[in-house]
Design an enzyme around this catalytic site. Structure first.
Site, PDB file in Angstrom:
ATOM      1  CG  ASP A 161      -2.130 -13.481   0.737  1.00 19.81           C
ATOM      2  OD1 ASP A 161      -1.273 -12.765   1.304  1.00 19.81           O
ATOM      3  OD2 ASP A 161      -1.944 -14.690   0.479  1.00 19.81           O
ATOM      4  CG  HIS A 162       0.965 -12.636  -2.247  1.00 18.07           C
ATOM      5  ND1 HIS A 162       0.589 -13.303  -1.112  1.00 18.07           N
ATOM      6  CD2 HIS A 162       2.289 -12.877  -2.407  1.00 18.07           C
ATOM      7  CE1 HIS A 162       1.634 -13.931  -0.620  1.00 18.07           C
ATOM      8  NE2 HIS A 162       2.679 -13.693  -1.375  1.00 18.07           N
TER       9      HIS A 162
ATOM     10  CG  HIS B 213       3.067  -3.160   6.158  1.00 16.40           C
ATOM     11  ND1 HIS B 213       4.013  -2.680   7.033  1.00 16.40           N
ATOM     12  CD2 HIS B 213       2.558  -2.076   5.532  1.00 16.40           C
ATOM     13  CE1 HIS B 213       4.063  -1.360   6.940  1.00 16.40           C
ATOM     14  NE2 HIS B 213       3.193  -0.966   6.030  1.00 16.40           N
TER      15      HIS B 213
ATOM     16  CG  HIS C   6      -0.366   0.328   2.521  1.00 14.42           C
ATOM     17  ND1 HIS C   6      -1.084   0.762   3.610  1.00 14.42           N
ATOM     18  CD2 HIS C   6       0.922   0.262   2.957  1.00 14.42           C
ATOM     19  CE1 HIS C   6      -0.295   0.952   4.637  1.00 14.42           C
ATOM     20  NE2 HIS C   6       0.916   0.651   4.279  1.00 14.42           N
TER      21      HIS C   6
ATOM     22  CB  CYS D 277       3.568   5.578   4.970  1.00 18.57           C
ATOM     23  SG  CYS D 277       4.077   4.652   6.412  1.00 18.57           S
TER      24      CYS D 277
HETATM   25 NI    NI Z   1       2.632   0.872   5.479  1.00 21.12          NI
END
Ligand code: NI
Length: 141
Positions: free
Chosen positions: A85-86, A47, A20, A39
């Site tokens: 996921d992924h 993550h 992200h 970020c």
């Molecule tokens: Ni992050």
């Protein structure tokens, strides 16, 4: 049978990896950098997330279960994990469309995805660890 007893809280833990970035398109590069730091990195970062889904209720006298944890696992996999996921949370995840990809918003969105499908007990908490030292909890409205 269970009168005068409190509720029992049961939790299933699941795991996913996802990318992200925290970036507000209405702000300048400078302001994004100032507020979000690393970020906001243009080319994303990832993550290893841990997701804890807690359901509360009174154990069914016939099973002893508040909720069948196998069924809860299957539900969370189907509604959440297969979609995230992924993946890239900003770009690929339908229930995060149009939202800032923070874990606060993610916890609220996961609640909304799961809550209508919890038929035994009541959804109590969505907890997400973004790093071992950083997590959010959401307890619904
Ligand atoms: Ni992050």
């Amino acid at each position: 049978m269970n009168q005068n007893k409190g509720l029992v809280y049961v939790t299933r833990k699941l795991h996913f990896n996802a990318a992200h970035k925290l970036y507000n398109p209405n702000w300048s590069e400078e302001k994004n950098g100032e507020v979000f730091g690393k970020c906001a990195n243009t080319n994303w970062h990832g993550h290893n997330f841990d997701l804890f889904v807690t359901v509360k209720g009174i154990p069914n006298p016939e099973t002893g279960f508040v909720i069948d944890l196998k069924k809860l696992k299957t539900l969370v996999e189907e509604k959440i994990i297969t979609k995230i996921d992924h993946r890239n949370i900003n770009m690929d995840v339908d229930f995060m469309e149009g939202k800032m990809a923070s874990i606060e918003n993610l916890a609220m969105a996961i609640w909304d995805e799961l809550d209508p499908h919890i038929s035994t007990g009541q959804l109590h908490c969505i907890k997400i660890y973004e790093t071992p030292r950083q997590y959010v909890e959401y307890f619904g409205k």
